[in-house]
Design an enzyme around this catalytic site. Structure first.
Site, short mmCIF file in Angstrom:
data_model
loop_
_atom_site.label_atom_id
_atom_site.label_comp_id
_atom_site.label_asym_id
_atom_site.label_seq_id
_atom_site.Cartn_x
_atom_site.Cartn_y
_atom_site.Cartn_z
CB VAL A 1 -1.00 0.04 1.19
CG1 VAL A 1 -2.00 -1.09 1.12
CG2 VAL A 1 -0.29 0.10 2.53
CE1 TYR B 1 -0.23 1.93 14.41
CE2 TYR B 1 -1.25 2.97 16.31
CZ TYR B 1 -1.30 2.04 15.30
OH TYR B 1 -2.38 1.20 15.17
CE LYS C 1 -3.06 3.40 12.53
NZ LYS C 1 -3.61 2.70 11.37
N1 LIG Z 1 -4.26 -4.43 16.86
C1 LIG Z 1 -4.53 -3.32 17.47
O1 LIG Z 1 -4.48 -3.22 18.72
C2 LIG Z 1 -4.91 -2.10 16.66
C3 LIG Z 1 -5.48 -1.01 17.35
C4 LIG Z 1 -5.84 0.11 16.60
C5 LIG Z 1 -5.66 0.14 15.24
N2 LIG Z 1 -5.10 -0.93 14.62
C6 LIG Z 1 -4.90 -0.83 13.16
O2 LIG Z 1 -5.54 -1.93 12.54
C7 LIG Z 1 -4.98 -2.12 11.25
C8 LIG Z 1 -4.76 -3.60 11.01
O3 LIG Z 1 -3.72 -4.06 11.87
P1 LIG Z 1 -3.84 -5.40 12.72
O4 LIG Z 1 -3.90 -5.00 14.13
O5 LIG Z 1 -4.86 -6.28 12.17
O6 LIG Z 1 -2.35 -6.00 12.52
P2 LIG Z 1 -1.82 -7.26 11.72
O7 LIG Z 1 -0.32 -7.12 11.72
O8 LIG Z 1 -2.40 -8.49 12.27
O9 LIG Z 1 -2.38 -7.02 10.25
C9 LIG Z 1 -1.86 -5.99 9.44
C10 LIG Z 1 -1.79 -6.49 8.00
O10 LIG Z 1 -1.26 -5.43 7.17
C11 LIG Z 1 -0.33 -6.00 6.27
N3 LIG Z 1 0.62 -4.98 5.81
C12 LIG Z 1 1.66 -4.44 6.47
N4 LIG Z 1 2.33 -3.60 5.69
C13 LIG Z 1 1.69 -3.59 4.47
C14 LIG Z 1 1.91 -2.92 3.25
N5 LIG Z 1 2.94 -2.07 3.09
N6 LIG Z 1 1.07 -3.16 2.24
C15 LIG Z 1 0.03 -4.04 2.38
N7 LIG Z 1 -0.20 -4.72 3.50
C16 LIG Z 1 0.61 -4.49 4.55
C17 LIG Z 1 0.34 -7.11 7.07
O11 LIG Z 1 0.98 -8.06 6.25
C18 LIG Z 1 -0.84 -7.68 7.84
O12 LIG Z 1 -1.46 -8.72 7.13
C19 LIG Z 1 -3.71 -1.27 11.22
O13 LIG Z 1 -3.95 -0.08 10.48
C20 LIG Z 1 -3.48 -0.95 12.67
O14 LIG Z 1 -2.75 0.25 12.85
C21 LIG Z 1 -4.72 -2.05 15.29
#
Ligand SMILES: NC(=O)c1ccc[n+]([C@@H]2O[C@H](COP(=O)([O-])OP(=O)(O)OC[C@H]3O[C@@H](n4cnc5c(N)ncnc54)[C@H](O)[C@@H]3O)[C@@H](O)[C@H]2O)c1
Length: 276
Positions: free
Chosen positions: A64, A156, A160
């Site tokens: 992305v 981060y 966000k």
């Molecule tokens: N887990 C939490 O506590 C939490 C809280 C708030 C927000 N988020 C947000 O949720 C979203 C999803 O994260 P998650 O928690 O499911 O983590 P995760 O690591 O389980 O999933 C993230 C996915 O994004 C993919 N990814 C990473 N870099 C990429 C790139 N350059 N291009 C395409 N894909 C890419 C990874 O391979 C992975 O499959 C993120 O934006 C994260 O910031 C997560």
């Protein structure tokens, strides 16, 4: 967008965590689903797990942070399914922070994925959604870190906050066109976000190991514990589907954080009240 069955969804970061849960929920709702992710092996496994009950699920490897790669993923989606209606700009990574070791590589990586990645998704799909005129909905994954500054000085949090702002601005512009926008702001969710380094490309350098006795190392350890005890991704996905159906801008998942949001806005309003 009340009716999801028969429509098509595109989800970045679809190989893991929240993205995979979104893909599963869309497939269960009768949608066609394109999962996009940088991690090819995990993506293949994710697609296979959904195809067990939903034949119209595909995957496309996509970075992305690279606009051309997202354009290519959009093209694959149109070729596979025709019109796309729901776009989830969800891929994200976490790294860096602290004031003792300010790393340009960390800042560039996190902003490229978390902020530019969202922009690339909007750029690739918005003209298409406007043109097909069947309605649509864009979901951008931010975080409670986009509402609060608990992480302190961090790429981060900066990324966000930007995603919240972009989503609010986009919602204003798209409402008259019948296209919805949601910004997802979860607190801790049980995913692999703590292992984000697995997908860090060479161009962003190596992440430097933290001094195990530093405040940053203690914060990272505490965050790891809270992610492990966090909400299930499926619960987050269910709230996103409800927000798409009800056309809600903000998607919150952790009501316990209300007091912290109130504190932040109270401080801002108090400062404004001092201005005569
Ligand atoms: N887990 C939490 O506590 C939490 C809280 C708030 C927000 N988020 C947000 O949720 C979203 C999803 O994260 P998650 O928690 O499911 O983590 P995760 O690591 O389980 O999933 C993230 C996915 O994004 C993919 N990814 C990473 N870099 C990429 C790139 N350059 N291009 C395409 N894909 C890419 C990874 O391979 C992975 O499959 C993120 O934006 C994260 O910031 C997560």
């Amino acid at each position: 967008m009340r009716e999801l069955a028969g429509k098509t969804a595109f989800v970045t970061g679809g190989a893991s965590g929240i993205g995979l849960a979104l893909g599963r929920a869309f497939a269960q709702a009768g949608m066609k689903v394109m999962l996009a992710d940088i991690e090819a092996t995990a993506l293949q496994a994710a697609v296979k797990s959904l195809q067990e009950f939903a034949p119209n699920v595909r995957g496309t490897v996509c970075d992305v942070a690279d606009a051309a790669s997202v354009d290519q993923a959009a093209k694959m989606s149109f070729e596979a399914f025709g019109n796309v209606h729901v776009v989830c700009n969800n891929a994200g990574v976490a790294a860096g922070g602290g004031i003792d070791d300010i790393s340009l590589d960390n800042w560039r990586w996190v902003l490229d994925v978390n902020l530019m990645g969202v922009l690339h998704g909007i750029r690739a799909f918005l003209p298409h959604i406007r043109e097909h005129g069947e309605g649509g909905h864009i979901v951008n994954t931010a975080s409670m870190a986009g509402m609060l500054t608990g992480l302190g000085f961090s790429p981060y949090g900066a990324s966000k906050f930007a995603v919240v702002n972009m989503s609010e601005g986009l919602a204003l512009r798209l409402r008259p066109l019948g296209i919805g926008v949601s910004v997802l702001c979860p607190s801790f969710v049980r995913t692999r976000i703590g292992e984000s380094g697995r997908n860090r490309l060479e161009r962003y350098g190596q992440s430097r190991p933290l001094d195990p006795n530093s405040a940053s190392a203690a914060l990272v350890a505490e965050i790891g514990r809270r992610i492990e005890a966090g909400l299930e991704p499926a619960d987050v996905a269910a709230k996103v589907l409800a927000a798409i159906r009800d056309d809600e801008l903000y998607v919150f998942t952790h009501p316990g954080m209300r007091a912290e949001v109130e504190q932040r806005f109270a401080a801002i309003l108090a400062a404004m009240d001092k201005v005569r």
